[in-house]
Structure formats: C-alpha cells, structure tokens
Design a protein around this motif. Structure first.
Motif, PDB file in Angstrom:
ATOM      1  N   ARG A 163       0.851  -1.186   0.000  1.00 39.65           N
ATOM      2  CA  ARG A 163       0.000   0.000   0.000  1.00 39.65           C
ATOM      3  C   ARG A 163       0.886   1.236   0.000  1.00 39.65           C
ATOM      4  N   VAL A 164       0.638   2.148  -0.930  1.00 39.49           N
ATOM      5  CA  VAL A 164       1.399   3.393  -1.000  1.00 39.49           C
ATOM      6  C   VAL A 164       0.817   4.387   0.004  1.00 39.49           C
ATOM      7  N   LEU A 165       1.654   4.835   0.935  1.00 36.22           N
ATOM      8  CA  LEU A 165       1.216   5.775   1.963  1.00 36.22           C
ATOM      9  C   LEU A 165       1.308   7.214   1.483  1.00 36.22           C
ATOM     10  N   ASP A 166       2.384   7.536   0.781  1.00 35.32           N
ATOM     11  CA  ASP A 166       2.495   8.844   0.138  1.00 35.32           C
ATOM     12  C   ASP A 166       3.412   8.709  -1.064  1.00 35.32           C
ATOM     13  N   ILE A 167       3.347   9.695  -1.953  1.00 41.30           N
ATOM     14  CA  ILE A 167       4.039   9.599  -3.239  1.00 41.30           C
ATOM     15  C   ILE A 167       4.454  10.987  -3.690  1.00 41.30           C
ATOM     16  N   SER A 168       5.499  11.066  -4.515  1.00 39.24           N
ATOM     17  CA  SER A 168       5.942  12.333  -5.095  1.00 39.24           C
ATOM     18  C   SER A 168       6.537  12.047  -6.460  1.00 39.24           C
ATOM     19  N   LEU A 169       7.076  13.073  -7.093  1.00 40.17           N
ATOM     20  CA  LEU A 169       7.731  12.889  -8.386  1.00 40.17           C
ATOM     21  C   LEU A 169       8.971  12.017  -8.270  1.00 40.17           C
ATOM     22  N   THR A 170       9.585  11.996  -7.085  1.00 37.86           N
ATOM     23  CA  THR A 170      10.873  11.317  -6.950  1.00 37.86           C
ATOM     24  C   THR A 170      10.823  10.009  -6.184  1.00 37.86           C
ATOM     25  N   GLY A 171       9.693   9.699  -5.525  1.00 39.40           N
ATOM     26  CA  GLY A 171       9.668   8.461  -4.764  1.00 39.40           C
ATOM     27  C   GLY A 171       8.354   8.225  -4.056  1.00 39.40           C
ATOM     28  N   ALA A 172       8.342   7.199  -3.202  1.00 36.09           N
ATOM     29  CA  ALA A 172       7.120   6.833  -2.491  1.00 36.09           C
ATOM     30  C   ALA A 172       7.466   6.158  -1.172  1.00 36.09           C
ATOM     31  N   HIS A 173       6.540   6.292  -0.216  1.00 36.53           N
ATOM     32  CA  HIS A 173       6.621   5.582   1.059  1.00 36.53           C
ATOM     33  C   HIS A 173       5.591   4.463   0.992  1.00 36.53           C
ATOM     34  N   ILE A 174       6.034   3.221   1.159  1.00 40.58           N
ATOM     35  CA  ILE A 174       5.181   2.065   0.908  1.00 40.58           C
ATOM     36  C   ILE A 174       5.078   1.194   2.153  1.00 40.58           C
ATOM     37  N   ARG A 175       3.826   0.853   2.507  1.00 42.90           N
ATOM     38  CA  ARG A 175       3.608  -0.072   3.618  1.00 42.90           C
ATOM     39  C   ARG A 175       3.795  -1.493   3.118  1.00 42.90           C
ATOM     40  N   LEU A 176       4.675  -2.220   3.800  1.00 42.85           N
ATOM     41  CA  LEU A 176       5.036  -3.567   3.363  1.00 42.85           C
ATOM     42  C   LEU A 176       5.440  -4.362   4.593  1.00 42.85           C
ATOM     43  N   SER A 177       4.928  -5.580   4.714  1.00 43.49           N
ATOM     44  CA  SER A 177       5.228  -6.376   5.907  1.00 43.49           C
ATOM     45  C   SER A 177       6.640  -6.961   5.852  1.00 43.49           C
ATOM     46  N   ASN A 178       6.990  -7.596   4.740  1.00 38.03           N
ATOM     47  CA  ASN A 178       8.337  -8.147   4.579  1.00 38.03           C
ATOM     48  C   ASN A 178       9.168  -7.181   3.747  1.00 38.03           C
ATOM     49  N   ARG A 179      10.155  -6.563   4.367  1.00 33.87           N
ATOM     50  CA  ARG A 179      10.909  -5.496   3.710  1.00 33.87           C
ATOM     51  C   ARG A 179      12.177  -6.045   3.055  1.00 33.87           C
ATOM     52  N   PRO A 180      12.298  -5.957   1.723  1.00 35.83           N
ATOM     53  CA  PRO A 180      13.561  -6.331   1.065  1.00 35.83           C
ATOM     54  C   PRO A 180      14.680  -5.407   1.535  1.00 35.83           C
ATOM     55  N   LYS A 181      15.905  -5.831   1.338  1.00 35.13           N
ATOM     56  CA  LYS A 181      17.039  -5.055   1.831  1.00 35.13           C
ATOM     57  C   LYS A 181      17.185  -3.739   1.071  1.00 35.13           C
ATOM     58  N   VAL A 182      17.790  -2.764   1.726  1.00 33.67           N
ATOM     59  CA  VAL A 182      18.074  -1.475   1.098  1.00 33.67           C
ATOM     60  C   VAL A 182      18.980  -1.690  -0.115  1.00 33.67           C
ATOM     61  N   GLY A 183      18.652  -1.023  -1.212  1.00 30.16           N
ATOM     62  CA  GLY A 183      19.412  -1.178  -2.448  1.00 30.16           C
ATOM     63  C   GLY A 183      18.726  -2.063  -3.464  1.00 30.16           C
ATOM     64  N   THR A 184      17.685  -2.799  -3.039  1.00 28.02           N
ATOM     65  CA  THR A 184      16.971  -3.691  -3.956  1.00 28.02           C
ATOM     66  C   THR A 184      16.187  -2.887  -4.988  1.00 28.02           C
ATOM     67  N   HIS A 185      16.255  -3.311  -6.250  1.00 32.67           N
ATOM     68  CA  HIS A 185      15.461  -2.679  -7.302  1.00 32.67           C
ATOM     69  C   HIS A 185      14.047  -3.253  -7.280  1.00 32.67           C
ATOM     70  N   VAL A 186      13.071  -2.369  -7.379  1.00 37.03           N
ATOM     71  CA  VAL A 186      11.670  -2.775  -7.361  1.00 37.03           C
ATOM     72  C   VAL A 186      10.917  -1.998  -8.435  1.00 37.03           C
ATOM     73  N   THR A 187       9.739  -2.493  -8.784  1.00 36.26           N
ATOM     74  CA  THR A 187       8.855  -1.778  -9.697  1.00 36.26           C
ATOM     75  C   THR A 187       7.547  -1.512  -8.977  1.00 36.26           C
ATOM     76  N   VAL A 188       7.193  -0.243  -8.861  1.00 36.43           N
ATOM     77  CA  VAL A 188       5.952   0.170  -8.216  1.00 36.43           C
ATOM     78  C   VAL A 188       4.973   0.530  -9.321  1.00 36.43           C
ATOM     79  N   GLY A 189       3.960  -0.312  -9.518  1.00 39.46           N
ATOM     80  CA  GLY A 189       3.106  -0.112 -10.680  1.00 39.46           C
ATOM     81  C   GLY A 189       3.915  -0.342 -11.939  1.00 39.46           C
ATOM     82  N   ARG A 190       4.157   0.734 -12.691  1.00 37.90           N
ATOM     83  CA  ARG A 190       4.992   0.651 -13.892  1.00 37.90           C
ATOM     84  C   ARG A 190       6.245   1.502 -13.773  1.00 37.90           C
ATOM     85  N   THR A 191       6.595   1.880 -12.541  1.00 39.35           N
ATOM     86  CA  THR A 191       7.725   2.777 -12.332  1.00 39.35           C
ATOM     87  C   THR A 191       8.869   2.051 -11.638  1.00 39.35           C
TER      88      THR A 191
END
Length: 213
Positions: A161-189
C-alpha cells in the motif's frame, strides 16, 4: 564495381574517423568523475542488464556490464540516485563500454549538482543524502489501485500500500521489507529501496512513469 566499393569504404572510414575524433574531444572537454553507482541498462534488442558506473561526466558514462552492445547502439540507462540517461555506445573496453550522452544545459547543471552531492555527502549506509525535489502527497485512488502490488527484482510480486508519493519516490507499507538497495517496480515505475521505515520502505524512482507524474 570495385571503385564504388572502395569509395563506400572510404566514406565509412571517414565517418568513423570523425566520430572517433568527436568522442576523444568530448572526453577531453568534460571532467570525468569516478563514482560507485549501480543501475540497469537496456539495449535495442530489448535486453536489460545490470551495470555499474566506472566514471561519468556531462558528456558520457563509462559502464561495467556484461551487456553485448555494439558500437552505434542506442542505450538507455537508469542509475541509482542519478536517474535516466540516453546515449550512443561509442567505445568498448574490457568488461564494459562507454556511451556518449547529449544533455540540455539544465540537465547538465542538475547532473553536476547530483555528482557533487554523491561525492561529498553520504550516510552510514553509503547512500547519498540527496534533497527531495518534490512534495509528498497522498496517492489518488487510481494510483493506489495501480500500485497495490510491488515487483521485486527477482520477479516476486507482493501486495503493498502506497502511503504517500511524489515525483521522486514513495513511502510504501510492506510487511516483509527487502534489503536497502533492492530494485523494485511500483506499478509501472522502476525504483530502488533507499531506506526502511516503521511501516515499510522508502523507494526512490529511477524513471518517470505514470505513477510519478
């Protein structure tokens, strides 16, 4: 027939010579900076490969990668904390290649600023403390629905669940957190996890897609 072929080869040789001279001039014109920055690149064939920066300037980027690009290929590169670049493959070396980029004046200024920040300001986890360039906001219903799932770089999809969003990033609620540095795709971004929070993860976007518009 032979004369025609010789003339064609001569024109090709002259063209390569001009391009080589221009590339050398560009390498002399811009100061190159050695940075340890990871990213991903795409070739005309559609292949996507991880890469690491050897050095970068306003005129080009030298990349370490196993990608099998050819001289003249158009290359799209997404670099952590630096963003998206387009360029032409102009030189190969052992373990990688260099691309020539053509940036507008304002793009060059932003790149220089970010390079300096990466060089001079780093946190304990090695991620540069670049300033946020856009205000955070609550996502619209359309955005929330579109990015209800997050894709990790190993192909795994997880509900989020996206808690907040901007042009440069997003704060995402997630139970299992991948390590810092992991590449992810949020929607199509495309993005990269840059921090862990009490509720989930902070993601910096590496490209500008619909969700970040």
């Amino acid at each position: 027939m032979v004369a025609v072929e010789l003339r064609r080869m001569k024109r090709m040789s002259q063209s390569v010579s001009v391009q080589t001279s221009e590339n050398r001039a560009n390498r002399r014109q811009y100061e190159r900076t050695n940075l340890s920055v990871a990213g991903r690149l795409m070739l005309p064939s559609g292949g996507e490969y991880p890469c690491d920066v050897e050095d970068i300037s306003e005129g080009g980027i030298a990349l370490h990668s196993q990608a099998d690009g050819e001289i003249g290929d158009r290359v799209i590169v997404y670099l952590d904390r630096l963003g998206r670049f387009e360029g032409q493959l102009v030189r190969r070396f052992d373990g990688g290649f260099a691309i020539q980029t053509r940036l507008q004046t304002n793009q060059r200024a932003r790149l220089i600023e970010r390079i300096e920040l990466l060089k001079n300001h780093s946190q304990g986890d090695g991620i540069a403390a670049l300033p946020r360039r856009a205000p955070r906001r609550t996502p619209t219903n359309e955005e929330a629905n579109e990015c209800a799932r997050l894709t990790i770089d190993n192909g795994e999809e997880v509900a989020c669940r996206v808690l907040d969003i901007s042009l440069t990033g997003a704060h995402i609620r997630l139970s299992n957190r991948p390590k810092v540095g992991t590449h992810v795709t949020v929607g199509r971004t495309l993005g990269r996890i840059v921090r862990h929070t009490d509720e989930g993860i902070g993601v910096e976007f590496l490209s500008t897609g619909k969700l970040a518009s």
